[in-house]
Design a protein around this motif. Structure first.
Motif, mmCIF file in Angstrom:
data_model
loop_
_atom_site.group_PDB
_atom_site.id
_atom_site.type_symbol
_atom_site.label_atom_id
_atom_site.label_comp_id
_atom_site.label_asym_id
_atom_site.label_seq_id
_atom_site.Cartn_x
_atom_site.Cartn_y
_atom_site.Cartn_z
ATOM 1 N N ALA A 408 0.827 -1.205 0.000
ATOM 2 C CA ALA A 408 0.000 0.000 0.000
ATOM 3 C C ALA A 408 0.864 1.259 0.000
ATOM 4 C CB ALA A 408 -0.942 0.001 1.204
ATOM 5 N N THR A 409 1.952 1.255 0.757
ATOM 6 C CA THR A 409 2.810 2.447 0.770
ATOM 7 C C THR A 409 3.482 2.655 -0.581
ATOM 8 O OG1 THR A 409 4.752 1.274 1.638
ATOM 9 C CG2 THR A 409 3.238 2.256 3.251
ATOM 10 N N VAL A 410 3.849 1.574 -1.242
ATOM 11 C CA VAL A 410 4.453 1.695 -2.574
ATOM 12 C C VAL A 410 3.418 2.226 -3.573
ATOM 13 C CG1 VAL A 410 5.472 0.400 -4.499
ATOM 14 C CG2 VAL A 410 6.209 -0.062 -2.148
ATOM 15 N N LEU A 411 2.207 1.725 -3.490
ATOM 16 C CA LEU A 411 1.150 2.230 -4.370
ATOM 17 C C LEU A 411 0.873 3.708 -4.094
ATOM 18 C CD1 LEU A 411 -1.347 -0.777 -4.302
ATOM 19 C CD2 LEU A 411 -0.030 0.007 -6.285
ATOM 20 N N GLY A 412 0.835 4.075 -2.807
ATOM 21 C CA GLY A 412 0.614 5.478 -2.471
ATOM 22 C C GLY A 412 1.705 6.368 -3.035
ATOM 23 N N GLN A 413 2.934 5.908 -2.945
ATOM 24 C CA GLN A 413 4.051 6.649 -3.531
ATOM 25 C C GLN A 413 3.886 6.761 -5.037
ATOM 26 O OE1 GLN A 413 7.862 4.612 -3.555
ATOM 27 N NE2 GLN A 413 8.932 6.506 -3.001
ATOM 28 N N GLN A 414 3.420 5.693 -5.656
ATOM 29 C CA GLN A 414 3.247 5.674 -7.115
ATOM 30 C C GLN A 414 2.167 6.655 -7.567
ATOM 31 O OE1 GLN A 414 5.349 3.774 -8.732
ATOM 32 N NE2 GLN A 414 4.635 3.956 -10.833
ATOM 33 N N VAL A 415 1.121 6.830 -6.763
ATOM 34 C CA VAL A 415 0.083 7.795 -7.115
ATOM 35 C C VAL A 415 0.685 9.193 -7.272
ATOM 36 C CG1 VAL A 415 -1.991 8.976 -6.253
ATOM 37 C CG2 VAL A 415 -1.802 6.480 -6.070
ATOM 38 N N PHE A 416 1.674 9.507 -6.451
ATOM 39 C CA PHE A 416 2.322 10.807 -6.515
ATOM 40 C C PHE A 416 3.279 10.951 -7.700
ATOM 41 C CE2 PHE A 416 0.634 11.263 -2.360
ATOM 42 C CZ PHE A 416 0.809 12.565 -1.929
ATOM 43 N N GLY A 417 3.568 9.848 -8.388
ATOM 44 C CA GLY A 417 4.517 9.926 -9.487
ATOM 45 C C GLY A 417 5.880 10.376 -8.983
ATOM 46 N N GLY A 418 6.529 11.273 -9.723
ATOM 47 C CA GLY A 418 7.851 11.746 -9.329
ATOM 48 C C GLY A 418 7.863 12.414 -7.971
ATOM 49 N N HIS A 419 6.768 13.086 -7.605
ATOM 50 C CA HIS A 419 6.717 13.732 -6.297
ATOM 51 C C HIS A 419 6.769 12.712 -5.163
ATOM 52 C CE1 HIS A 419 6.072 17.712 -7.904
ATOM 53 N NE2 HIS A 419 5.063 17.287 -8.645
ATOM 54 N N GLY A 420 6.333 11.483 -5.425
ATOM 55 C CA GLY A 420 6.383 10.459 -4.399
ATOM 56 C C GLY A 420 7.791 10.047 -4.034
ATOM 57 N N TYR A 421 8.729 10.341 -4.927
ATOM 58 C CA TYR A 421 10.131 9.975 -4.679
ATOM 59 C C TYR A 421 10.885 11.100 -3.979
ATOM 60 C CZ TYR A 421 14.305 7.169 -5.714
ATOM 61 O OH TYR A 421 15.413 6.372 -5.607
ATOM 62 N N ILE A 422 10.223 12.247 -3.847
ATOM 63 C CA ILE A 422 10.833 13.416 -3.234
ATOM 64 C C ILE A 422 10.502 13.453 -1.751
ATOM 65 C CG2 ILE A 422 10.967 15.944 -3.289
ATOM 66 C CD1 ILE A 422 12.104 14.464 -5.765
ATOM 67 N N ARG A 423 11.499 13.737 -0.954
ATOM 68 C CA ARG A 423 11.384 13.631 0.493
ATOM 69 C C ARG A 423 10.273 14.511 1.079
ATOM 70 N NH1 ARG A 423 14.734 11.068 3.713
ATOM 71 N NH2 ARG A 423 15.094 11.693 5.873
ATOM 72 N N GLU A 424 10.124 15.721 0.533
ATOM 73 C CA GLU A 424 9.223 16.686 1.147
ATOM 74 C C GLU A 424 7.766 16.239 1.183
ATOM 75 O OE1 GLU A 424 12.929 18.704 0.336
ATOM 76 O OE2 GLU A 424 11.654 17.387 -0.873
ATOM 77 N N TRP A 425 7.371 15.345 0.287
ATOM 78 C CA TRP A 425 5.968 14.913 0.253
ATOM 79 C C TRP A 425 5.649 13.846 1.298
ATOM 80 C CZ3 TRP A 425 2.263 17.273 -2.689
ATOM 81 C CH2 TRP A 425 2.723 18.168 -3.661
ATOM 82 N N GLY A 426 6.654 13.199 1.833
ATOM 83 C CA GLY A 426 6.440 12.247 2.915
ATOM 84 C C GLY A 426 6.180 10.813 2.503
ATOM 85 N N MET A 427 5.906 10.582 1.224
ATOM 86 C CA MET A 427 5.510 9.232 0.820
ATOM 87 C C MET A 427 6.659 8.238 0.886
ATOM 88 S SD MET A 427 2.369 9.845 0.440
ATOM 89 C CE MET A 427 1.711 8.339 -0.263
ATOM 90 N N GLU A 428 7.867 8.686 0.570
ATOM 91 C CA GLU A 428 8.995 7.754 0.581
ATOM 92 C C GLU A 428 9.334 7.325 2.012
ATOM 93 O OE1 GLU A 428 12.424 8.503 1.605
ATOM 94 O OE2 GLU A 428 11.673 10.334 2.532
#
Length: 587
Positions: A408-428
């Motif tokens: 689920a956390t990986v999918l949530g990160q994927q929803v954000f696309g490139g922003h999901g890989y960026i620290r500031e968004w919290g998903m990673e």
């Protein structure tokens, strides 16, 4: 940062409308004063704490991490103040024994609060979780002196707890441990050895830390039958029970980890430390597993909690982020693009997360129910049956919750696309924090082996047959439900897979290990299907968006996720040859 809101409405639905928890609590003297009104008050107050105090410390805690300076472990800024608030509000003793200052609330209720804490701040959650687990072993196996001395300040949160099992040369195979406990003339023991990966082994949150340590007596039998359990305080006590001089216990170093960085993961050195025997000599593993069954469910809740907060962040992002047009035509023709929630693949990810999170929450309540019956029911036969159910379901809860939570956390990160890989968004961070839950408290591969070998094959599938019948009973009660047939079919696959492994293992012992992970995934899917059938039945009696969304998520689970059972069944029945045929030198 996106907001996290504790899923109070869904918690109430699960406890009140799916499981009728009021009726169960009223049937047992130990919980007869607990009701849904009290539960709601607890969740609402807990939600305020998690949303307002713990979530704001999550990212800063990850950035700062725990640190060891001058022999002292420091937690990140704000943690000590938040811990004091947490402790003073009584949260640590929520499920504790009322005879020693705990509140005695049922596990069915406390699992829901634990999920909230893991969602808000997983690193923080581990400190009180280990304390609660240590208290459980002490209250179950300790002497009256140990219980009356150590439990009250631990429930109050003035003292913390830790669990010291793993050593540099042994993890799963605890029979290899080398830590020694030498008897002294005063009846106590001197412990010497090194433990690694000790969560909360040292920190600055409390004035004392009570370590539960596995060690061997000088004349102990070889292997796991020679392990004893000891209580070893960080600071020794004076005659009044107050903290006095330091014990010979120290933190040698902190592990540098992928995630949960604000949780102090310590290498602990015991250099002739004073310890006190818990339970009987050479029976320590059984005493420790009293704690570990609860801890494994707690770590499973880490997966659900992180899956839930990741879902909420991803859902909010998908509703706001505009990109491209809906395949059915513009949804917002006055805007340059539509919100990404219109795209089928984004919906696939969000619905998968939601189906696993809500299925897991219901299954956590279900396992909590059996724990409560095993502990509190007045009828001994029902207690024994419930204990067998707990033993069967615990490895599934730990492994399946954490595997699906990580997904689920990986999918949530994927929803954000490139922003999901960026620290500031919290998903990673959610991805990194969730990953450890599949590893510690017994890796998920070990959980699968435990389920397949010890809990299913060892008794010829008898315990499993009892669980299977419970599901069939609920299917019969929901015979008019449109998903009853699908669950019946999936359960039949699980029953056939169970029969295949039980019969094949007599000639091919390797089939247990070869089948175990696929079997656990098949078991988990069926278990969640059972929960979704019950939730869909309950949702049909309500009106409004909440109940409609619940039924739509049920449809997604049964149509899109449960069919994976066929693949897991096929993999189990492929036997061990595809896995074991290749010689080691060909790898």
């Amino acid at each position: 940062m996106s907001e996290y809101k504790a899923p109070i409405r869904d918690i109430q639905f699960v406890l009140d409308e799916v499981f009728r928890a009021d009726e169960l609590w009223a049937s047992m003297p130990a919980t007869e004063d607990v009701n849904m009104e009290l539960a709601r008050a607890i969740y609402e107050e807990g939600a305020r704490l998690c949303e307002g105090e713990l979530l704001p410390l999550n990212r800063s805690g990850d950035e700062q991490g725990a640190r060891l300076e001058g022999g002292i472990v420091h937690t990140p800024e704000g943690f000590k103040e938040a811990y004091n608030t947490f402790a003073e509000s009584g949260w640590i003793g929520l499920g504790g024994d009322i005879n020693y200052g705990g509140q005695g609330l049922p596990k069915m209720l406390t699992v829901m609060f634990e999920e909230m804490v893991y969602s808000a701040n997983t690193s923080f959650a581990l400190y009180p979780a280990l304390t609660a687990g240590a208290c459980l072993s002490i209250v179950t196996h300790g002497s009256e002196t140990l219980k009356s001395t150590y439990l009250p300040p631990m429930y109050e949160g003035r003292w913390a707890g830790s669990m010291c099992l793993t050593e540099p040369h042994c993890g799963t195979d605890l029979g290899l441990l080398k830590t020694k406990a030498v008897p002294q003339e005063d009846g106590n023991y001197r412990l010497t050895g090194t433990k690694i990966f000790i969560t909360g082994g040292d920190h600055d949150l409390t004035e004392n830390i009570i370590h539960l340590v596995l060690a061997k007596l000088p004349d102990a039998p070889a292997g796991p039958r020679g392990i004893s359990l000891f209580l070893v305080p960080k600071r020794l006590l004076d005659e009044q029970g107050a903290c006095a001089e330091p014990n010979n216990v120290s933190c040698g170093s902190l592990e540098h980890k992928m995630g949960i960085k604000a949780s102090a993961t310590c290498v602990m050195n015991f250099d002739g430390a004073t310890g006190y025997l818990i339970g009987e000599p050479n029976k320590g593993l059984a005493a420790m597993f009293t704690m570990m069954n609860y801890e494994r469910l707690s770590i499973g809740l880490q997966g659900i909690g992180l899956g839930e907060v990741s879902y909420q962040f991803a859902r909010n992002y998908a509703l706001e982020r505009v990109q491209s047009r809906s395949p059915a035509g513009a949804v917002q023709p006055d805007q340059p693009a539509d919100p990404i929630i219109v795209h089928p693949d984004v919906r696939r990810m969000l619905l998968t997360m939601r189906a696993y999170n809500e299925g897991g929450r219901a299954f956590a309540a279900y396992v909590g129910m059996w724990l409560d019956i095993a502990k509190n029911h007045p009828d001994n036969e029902q207690k024994a049956n419930a204990a067998a159910m707990v033993a069967l379901l615990t490895p599934v809860a730990k492994a399946y919750f954490t595997d699906r939570g990580f997904d689920a956390t990986v999918l949530g990160q994927q929803v954000f696309g490139g922003h999901g890989y960026i620290r500031e968004w919290g998903m990673e961070q959610f991805v990194r924090d969730a990953r450890i839950a599949q590893i510690y408290e017994g890796t998920n591969g070990i959980q699968a082996l435990d389920l397949m070998g010890r809990k299913v094959v060892a008794d010829g599938g008898e315990a499993f047959a009892g669980y299977s019948q419970l599901i069939r009973d609920d299917i019969a009660s929901a015979s008019g439900n449109i998903y009853a047939a699908a669950l019946t079919q999936a359960l039949g696959k699980l029953e056939q897979a169970t029969d295949f492994v039980c019969s094949t293992a007599q000639q091919d012992p390797a089939v247990i290990g070869a089948a175990s992970c696929d079997y656990l995934n098949l078991f988990g899917l069926v278990a969640y299907g059972h929960m979704w059938l019950k939730m869909d039945q309950a949702a049909q009696t309500g009106a409004g968006d909440f109940y409609q969304a619940k039924q739509m998520t049920a449809k997604y689970f049964f149509d899109k996720l449960l069919p994976e059972a066929d693949a897991y069944y096929a993999k189990v029945c492929a036997g061990s040859a595809p896995t074991m045929a290749m010689p080691a030198e060909m790898f």
